[in-house]
Scaffold this motif. Structure first.
Motif, mmCIF file in Angstrom:
data_model
loop_
_atom_site.group_PDB
_atom_site.id
_atom_site.type_symbol
_atom_site.label_atom_id
_atom_site.label_comp_id
_atom_site.label_asym_id
_atom_site.label_seq_id
_atom_site.Cartn_x
_atom_site.Cartn_y
_atom_site.Cartn_z
ATOM 1 N N VAL A 95 51.064 30.366 35.787
ATOM 2 C CA VAL A 95 51.278 31.054 37.169
ATOM 3 C C VAL A 95 50.864 32.329 37.131
ATOM 4 O O VAL A 95 50.356 32.951 38.052
ATOM 5 N N SER A 96 51.421 33.172 36.277
ATOM 6 C CA SER A 96 51.175 34.606 36.148
ATOM 7 C C SER A 96 49.813 35.001 36.168
ATOM 8 O O SER A 96 49.265 35.752 36.803
ATOM 9 N N LEU A 136 47.224 33.037 37.007
ATOM 10 C CA LEU A 136 46.649 32.321 38.398
ATOM 11 C C LEU A 136 46.906 33.623 39.258
ATOM 12 O O LEU A 136 46.063 33.736 40.420
ATOM 13 N N SER A 137 48.142 34.209 39.191
ATOM 14 C CA SER A 137 48.432 35.278 40.548
ATOM 15 C C SER A 137 47.780 36.550 40.287
ATOM 16 O O SER A 137 47.645 37.346 40.982
ATOM 17 N N VAL A 163 45.063 37.376 43.059
ATOM 18 C CA VAL A 163 45.679 37.763 44.338
ATOM 19 C C VAL A 163 46.249 39.184 44.457
ATOM 20 O O VAL A 163 45.833 39.756 45.350
ATOM 21 N N SER A 164 46.998 39.477 43.494
ATOM 22 C CA SER A 164 47.549 40.964 43.378
ATOM 23 C C SER A 164 46.517 41.948 43.274
ATOM 24 O O SER A 164 46.495 43.070 43.863
ATOM 25 N N ARG A 208 46.151 44.212 46.595
ATOM 26 C CA ARG A 208 46.421 45.743 46.358
ATOM 27 C C ARG A 208 45.397 46.661 46.982
ATOM 28 O O ARG A 208 45.781 47.644 47.795
ATOM 29 N N ALA A 264 45.198 46.058 50.841
ATOM 30 C CA ALA A 264 46.534 46.396 51.601
ATOM 31 C C ALA A 264 46.469 47.992 51.749
ATOM 32 O O ALA A 264 46.579 48.572 52.773
#
Lengths: 120, 249
Positions: free
Chosen positions: B163-164, B166-167, B170-171, B175, B178
């Motif tokens: 999961v880490s 795959l994330s 996203v981050s 980043r 945003a």
């Protein structure tokens, strides 16, 4: 110019001073170097509050990304396998754990996944 | 007061063709992407064609950029990482130029669109997976199995690592997106205060100087953020590529 013996003495003491200085520099570099590859967001001006802002933003986005990805996986598993709500529950918790892991790695508290291989 | 979101609106400038109900057109976003690419190409070509032993201003700018990216790759992914140099350098140049172009008034900030940053992040993510599988085969998946974990807890740790992993895109993408979005909205809101207070007569004029000072300071901050975020985006790319080169042993 100074006589030969004197000149050699002078030079060797100069060399000793130079090597001591080199060693000092090397030690300072060694103290600084291991930190630099891991702290991603320090950026050009570590002391300024804008760099602190960037760091805080980075850490929060890591946590949120973990939770979002975990819940998306859990929700899709629920949707495809029809095991609602267990997939969401389990993967939301796993995603939260992954987010915390991300944050700890980004902050340099926890080692990376391949810490045994490289020195950190 | 001016609408602070209006600057992110995508406008079709030259309609090209239609596939089904999807319209393809040259948008303002595409124009600024082309501009970023063309400026990068001009900087690199223009400075390396007539190169001299003692570099001029532009040539040393190109050389400093080259050294900066090369050092970043060496310090995170090692010498082997240099095979990704063209990819990493292109990413860095594109993101930097897109960010900096966005600060100029009346321009469009390409990196404030999440679709753009997500595409770049997915490109990195897929490169990591593709190259990792190509060079290490199934051994790439050792990335998810950390050392020295007792057997009964290992399945959870592996799931958390997956999961880490795959994330990451996203981050990685959120980043950059945003930061640019928030910075430009803040800038626009304070600029809107200046215009709004300016209509109120003498008192308003006095009051408008405060947000005006703020706008000037924020523009400087945005310039810093533009470089900082391009740097962070590239540095994370290097760290992720390092995983493809040396998955855990």
């Amino acid at each position: 110019m100074a006589p030969n013996a004197h000149g050699g003495d002078d030079r060797s003491s100069e060399e000793a001073a130079l090597s001591a200085r080199l060693q000092r520099l090397g030690e300072t570099l060694d103290r600084k170097r291991p930190r630099s590859p891991s702290d991603d967001v320090q950026g050009p001006r570590p002391g300024s509050r804008f760099a602190g802002f960037a760091r805080g933003f980075r850490l929060s986005s890591e946590l949120v990304a973990g939770v979002i990805v975990g819940s998306v996986i859990g929700w899709s598993l629920d949707y495809w396998l029809g095991i609602s709500p267990w997939g969401l529950i389990v993967f939301l918790l796993l995603g939260f754990a992954a987010g915390v892991l991300n944050v700890m790695r980004a902050a340099g508290v926890a080692p990376g996944p391949d810490a045994g291989d490289r020195e950190h | 007061m001016a609408d602070p979101i209006h600057q992110f609106e995508i406008v079709n400038l030259v309609p090209l063709f239609k596939v089904g109900s999807t319209e393809f057109a040259i948008t303002n976003s595409a124009v600024f992407m082309f501009t970023a690419v063309v400026l990068t190409a001009l900087l690199m070509l223009g400075t390396t064609l007539g190169r001299q032993l003692v570099p001029g201003r532009l040539q040393s700018m190109a050389e400093v950029t080259y050294e900066f990216v090369a050092d970043m790759i060496r310090s995170t992914a090692g010498e082997e990482g240099l095979r990704f140099f063209p990819f990493v350098f292109s990413l860095f140049a594109f993101v930097t130029f897109a960010n900096v172009l966005g600060i100029i008034p009346y321009t469009f900030t390409v990196t404030s669109q999440i679709i753009v940053t997500a595409t770049l992040a997915l490109l990195v993510f897929l490169t990591v997976i593709g190259y990792g599988l190509y060079s290490h085969g199934l051994g790439f998946f050792r990335l998810f199995v950390p050392h020295g974990i007792p057997g009964y807890i290992l399945p959870f740790v592996v799931l958390i690592e997956i999961v880490s992993f795959l994330s990451r895109p996203v981050s990685h993408s959120v980043r950059l997106f945003a930061n640019m979005l928030a910075g430009h909205i803040t800038l626009k809101v304070f600029a809107g205060f200046v215009a709004g207070l300016g209509t109120l007569g003498a008192v308003g004029w006095a009051g408008a100087t405060l947000p005006l000072i703020m706008v000037v300071a924020l523009t400087a901050l945005e310039l810093l953020v533009a470089f900082l975020q391009a740097y962070v985006f590239t540095l994370l790319t290097c760290i992720y590529l390092a995983d493809a080169l040396h998955p855990g042993h």
